[in-house]
Design an enzyme around this catalytic site. Structure first.
Site, PDB file in Angstrom:
ATOM      1  N   SER A   7       0.861  -1.174   0.000  1.00  0.00           N
ATOM      2  CA  SER A   7       0.000   0.000   0.000  1.00  0.00           C
ATOM      3  C   SER A   7       0.897   1.224   0.000  1.00  0.00           C
ATOM      4  CB  SER A   7      -0.893  -0.006   1.247  1.00  0.00           C
ATOM      5  OG  SER A   7      -1.430   1.280   1.403  1.00  0.00           O
ATOM      6  N   HIS A  32      -1.287  -1.320  -4.252  1.00  0.00           N
ATOM      7  CA  HIS A  32      -2.570  -0.921  -3.686  1.00  0.00           C
ATOM      8  C   HIS A  32      -2.492   0.588  -3.406  1.00  0.00           C
ATOM      9  CE1 HIS A  32      -6.153  -1.600  -1.066  1.00  0.00           C
ATOM     10  NE2 HIS A  32      -5.631  -0.622  -0.336  1.00  0.00           N
ATOM     11  N   MET A  67     -11.801   5.177  -0.869  1.00  0.00           N
ATOM     12  CA  MET A  67     -12.492   5.412   0.415  1.00  0.00           C
ATOM     13  C   MET A  67     -13.168   6.769   0.293  1.00  0.00           C
ATOM     14  SD  MET A  67      -9.469   3.892   2.787  1.00  0.00           S
ATOM     15  CE  MET A  67      -8.315   3.979   1.431  1.00  0.00           C
ATOM     16  N   GLY A 144      -0.666   1.929   9.537  1.00  0.00           N
ATOM     17  CA  GLY A 144       0.007   1.700  10.816  1.00  0.00           C
ATOM     18  C   GLY A 144      -0.882   1.305  11.982  1.00  0.00           C
ATOM     19  N   GLY A 175      -4.993  -3.823   6.120  1.00  0.00           N
ATOM     20  CA  GLY A 175      -4.900  -3.116   7.395  1.00  0.00           C
ATOM     21  C   GLY A 175      -4.200  -3.940   8.463  1.00  0.00           C
TER      22      GLY A 175
HETATM   23  C1  DX5 Z   1      -6.258   1.949   5.537  1.00  0.00           C
HETATM   24  C2  DX5 Z   1      -5.808   1.704   4.122  1.00  0.00           C
HETATM   25  C3  DX5 Z   1      -4.760   0.679   4.059  1.00  0.00           C
HETATM   26  C4  DX5 Z   1      -3.479   1.099   4.726  1.00  0.00           C
HETATM   27  C5  DX5 Z   1      -2.760  -0.129   5.162  1.00  0.00           C
HETATM   28  O1  DX5 Z   1      -7.151   2.992   5.543  1.00  0.00           O
HETATM   29  O2  DX5 Z   1      -6.905   1.282   3.324  1.00  0.00           O
HETATM   30  O3  DX5 Z   1      -4.506   0.247   2.721  1.00  0.00           O
HETATM   31  O4  DX5 Z   1      -2.632   1.861   3.909  1.00  0.00           O
HETATM   32  O5  DX5 Z   1      -1.644   0.255   5.891  1.00  0.00           O
HETATM   33  P1  DX5 Z   1      -1.035  -0.690   7.011  1.00  0.00           P
HETATM   34  O6  DX5 Z   1      -0.562  -1.931   6.309  1.00  0.00           O
HETATM   35  O7  DX5 Z   1       0.093   0.128   7.573  1.00  0.00           O
HETATM   36  O8  DX5 Z   1      -2.098  -0.980   8.016  1.00  0.00           O
HETATM   37 ZN    ZN Z   2      -6.479   0.283   1.345  1.00  0.00          ZN
END
Ligand code: DX5
Ligand code: ZN
Length: 215
Positions: A7, A32, A67, A144, A175
């Site tokens: 991501s 992503h 989102m 995070g 996540g």
């Molecule tokens: C959360 C995002 C995720 C996020 C994941 O709102 O949709 O894609 O970047 O990040 P990590 O792996 O750090 O939880």
């Molecule tokens: Zn995401």
């Protein structure tokens, strides 16, 4: 054989070009890209211009995770920017089949995402219309955060439905995914692991990538 999708939200944006090229060289399967509108989620990330920039830095598949409260308004700009797949949330469109059809017309793959507090059974009837189910294992908005274990039940339920109905839908988890919980998530039925901080903070991205791909 699981897939790993870094991501980009977890990358160092001061060195975005290097980060994308390095991730690409590490052998990741796809990227992503998290798009946040400050309304559906309490944060703002980036828009089509950055997606276009990233598309110019890698040939890998780009899954754009919207989102957004009104994702359909932005389907076209993100497809034009180079998205290979567009994922939107069931929480904003409880009857999502119409939007899936709209996206198919634009020649992209289509994903449906589900938040941790939305009952998994809400998405099951629609999976046949989607290439991807993106199960959120944190409340979206920030990288995070810690993995929410109940997401595993959503993954297992979706896996069962997909297999029972012979669907081609892939299951991704997004996540708090890291090298420690990856195996359990794949065992529950995930095909793709999205990793933000765990991937970009790793001092051995090649090994992390191989480890996930061996699951
Ligand atoms: C959360 C995002 C995720 C996020 C994941 O709102 O949709 O894609 O970047 O990040 P990590 O792996 O750090 O939880
Ligand atoms: Zn995401």
């Amino acid at each position: 054989m699981a897939k790993i999708a870094p991501s980009v939200l977890g990358a160092d944006f001061a060195r975005l070009g290097e980060e994308i090229r390095d991730a690409d060289k590490s052998g990741v399967d796809l990227f992503h890209l998290d798009i946040m509108d400050g309304h559906f989620v309490p944060n703002i990330s980036f828009g089509p211009a950055i997606v276009k920039t990233i598309n110019g830095l890698t040939d890998k598949f780009l899954d754009v995770h919207l989102m957004l409260s009104e994702p359909e308004k932005y389907f076209e700009p993100f497809v034009e920017a180079g998205a290979d797949s567009i994922t939107f949330h069931i929480e904003v469109h409880p009857e999502p089949a119409k939007y899936a059809a709209q996206l198919k017309q634009m020649n992209v793959e289509v994903g449906l995402s589900v938040n941790p507090d939305t009952p998994a059974k809400r998405v099951l009837p629609y999976l046949e219309n989607f290439d991807l189910l993106l199960v959120m294992s944190v409340f979206p908005g920030f990288g995070g955060q810690s993995f929410i274990e109940s997401a595993l039940e959503t993954v297992a339920g979706a896996r069962e439905h997909i297999d029972a109905h012979n669907l081609k839908t892939k299951v991704a988890v997004d996540g708090g995914v890291d090298g420690d919980n990856a195996a359990g998530i794949v065992a529950a039925g995930a095909d793709i692991l999205v990793m933000g901080s765990a991937f970009f903070n790793s001092n051995d991205r090649v090994n992390l990538t191989k480890m996930v791909q061996a699951l």
